[in-house]
Design a protein around this motif. Structure first.
Motif, short mmCIF file in Angstrom:
data_model
loop_
_atom_site.label_atom_id
_atom_site.label_comp_id
_atom_site.label_asym_id
_atom_site.label_seq_id
_atom_site.Cartn_x
_atom_site.Cartn_y
_atom_site.Cartn_z
N ALA A 191 64.74 64.19 44.35
CA ALA A 191 65.69 63.35 45.08
C ALA A 191 65.15 61.97 45.39
O ALA A 191 65.91 61.00 45.40
N SER A 192 63.85 61.83 45.62
CA SER A 192 63.31 60.52 45.98
C SER A 192 63.56 59.49 44.88
O SER A 192 63.78 58.30 45.16
N PHE A 193 63.56 59.93 43.63
CA PHE A 193 63.82 59.02 42.51
C PHE A 193 65.24 58.51 42.56
O PHE A 193 65.49 57.30 42.58
N ASP A 194 66.21 59.43 42.58
CA ASP A 194 67.62 59.03 42.53
C ASP A 194 68.04 58.29 43.80
O ASP A 194 68.76 57.30 43.73
N VAL A 195 67.59 58.78 44.95
CA VAL A 195 67.96 58.13 46.21
C VAL A 195 67.36 56.74 46.29
O VAL A 195 68.02 55.80 46.77
N GLY A 196 66.14 56.57 45.79
CA GLY A 196 65.54 55.23 45.77
C GLY A 196 66.38 54.26 44.96
O GLY A 196 66.63 53.12 45.40
N PHE A 197 66.82 54.68 43.79
CA PHE A 197 67.67 53.82 42.96
C PHE A 197 69.03 53.58 43.61
O PHE A 197 69.55 52.45 43.58
N LEU A 198 69.62 54.61 44.19
CA LEU A 198 70.92 54.45 44.82
C LEU A 198 70.84 53.49 46.01
O LEU A 198 71.72 52.64 46.19
N ASP A 199 69.80 53.64 46.82
CA ASP A 199 69.64 52.72 47.96
C ASP A 199 69.46 51.28 47.47
O ASP A 199 69.99 50.34 48.08
N TYR A 200 68.73 51.11 46.39
CA TYR A 200 68.53 49.78 45.81
C TYR A 200 69.86 49.20 45.34
O TYR A 200 70.20 48.03 45.63
N GLU A 201 70.64 50.01 44.63
CA GLU A 201 71.94 49.53 44.15
C GLU A 201 72.88 49.22 45.31
O GLU A 201 73.62 48.22 45.28
N LEU A 202 72.87 50.04 46.35
CA LEU A 202 73.71 49.77 47.51
C LEU A 202 73.32 48.47 48.19
O LEU A 202 74.18 47.70 48.65
N SER A 203 72.01 48.20 48.24
CA SER A 203 71.55 46.96 48.87
C SER A 203 71.99 45.74 48.06
O SER A 203 72.35 44.70 48.63
N LEU A 204 71.97 45.87 46.73
CA LEU A 204 72.41 44.76 45.88
C LEU A 204 73.92 44.53 46.01
O LEU A 204 74.41 43.41 45.86
N ALA A 205 74.66 45.61 46.26
CA ALA A 205 76.11 45.50 46.37
C ALA A 205 76.56 44.93 47.71
O ALA A 205 77.72 44.53 47.85
N GLY A 206 75.67 44.89 48.69
CA GLY A 206 76.02 44.33 49.99
C GLY A 206 75.48 45.18 51.12
O GLY A 206 75.57 46.42 51.07
N ARG A 207 74.94 44.54 52.14
CA ARG A 207 74.31 45.26 53.25
C ARG A 207 75.29 46.17 53.97
O ARG A 207 74.90 47.14 54.63
#
Length: 239
Positions: free
Chosen positions: A91-107
């Motif tokens: 999960a740390s792999f996928d969640v890390g990427f998802l959190d990164y994508e969410l941050s790029l999409a807007g706080r």
């Protein structure tokens, strides 16, 4: 209980190096049963695939070039996972990427943990099978999940396999069948409480018809002829 089995494919192994999600696949389970609902998207990452990632997924920038960007599907994804337990392998792999994508999409989109809880099946497998290989392929073999059609990594296919692996690893931890019978848990609890309190409901008694009684008597007569006597004298008469 609502659960979402989730997997992603990415341009590389590290979001810290600017790698992006190129595919996401989600399978919905309710009370440990697939509902048929899923979420599956390909994304244009705006950058090249690293050689290793391209080799295991078969995805190329040429294929992804006309796909939407991740931010276009953020609201739909969040709505799909909201309030669920995410089942993810490593999960740390996928969640890390998802959190990164969410941050790029807007706080305003927050983090994965703001919308759902996470269960890591890799951690679960390591606890259950210490010292053994616990990749998705290894778990499929161990639990008898057919993955012969998995030639390349794909987010939706891997989510489907992981759902079977998770259910296999947790067999025996399901509900008591109330959801399958269509009886809500509250109604079942009320029915149990009523029985324990000694309350009763009217029962319908269905009497045998004359034809049914005659057939029963004939059957008993044949039994008596073979056995010499009946163990229940008078059983063929009406009460």
């Amino acid at each position: 209980m609502r659960q979402i089995v989730l997997d992603t494919e990415t341009t590389g192994l590290s979001w810290e190096k600017g790698n992006r999600i190129v595919e996401i696949g989600c399978i919905e389970l309710v009370e440990r049963r697939p509902t048929g609902r899923h979420f599956h998207r390909y994304f244009n990452p705006g950058r090249e695939m690293e050689p290793g990632a391209q080799e295991v997924t078969g995805l190329t920038l040429d294929f992804l070039r006309d796909k939407p960007r991740f931010e276009s599907a953020v609201d739909e994804l969040i709505e799909f996972i909201r309030g669920a337990e995410l089942i993810i392998h490593n999960a740390s792999f996928d969640v890390g990427f998802l959190d990164y994508e969410l941050s790029l999409a807007g706080r305003q989109h927050g983090r994965v943990s703001d919308h759902a809880s996470v269960l890591d099946t890799l951690a679960m497998a390591r606890e259950r099978y210490p010292g053994q290989r616990n990749s998705l392929d290894a778990l499929c073999r161990r639990l008898g999940v057919d993955n012969g059609h998995r030639k390349l990594h794909g987010a939706l296919l891997d989510a489907e396999l992981l759902a079977e692996v998770y259910l296999g690893m947790t067999s025996g931890q399901g509900d008591l069948g109330l959801a399958a019978s269509g009886e809500p848990e509250a109604a079942a609890a009320a029915a149990t409480a009523a029985r324990l309190a000694g309350t009763s409901t009217a029962r319908v008694v269905r009497r045998a018809s004359a034809a049914e009684e005659a057939a029963h008597a004939e059957r008993l007569a044949k039994i008596a002829k073979r056995a010499g006597k009946l163990l229940w004298p008078g059983a063929g008469t009406s009460a």
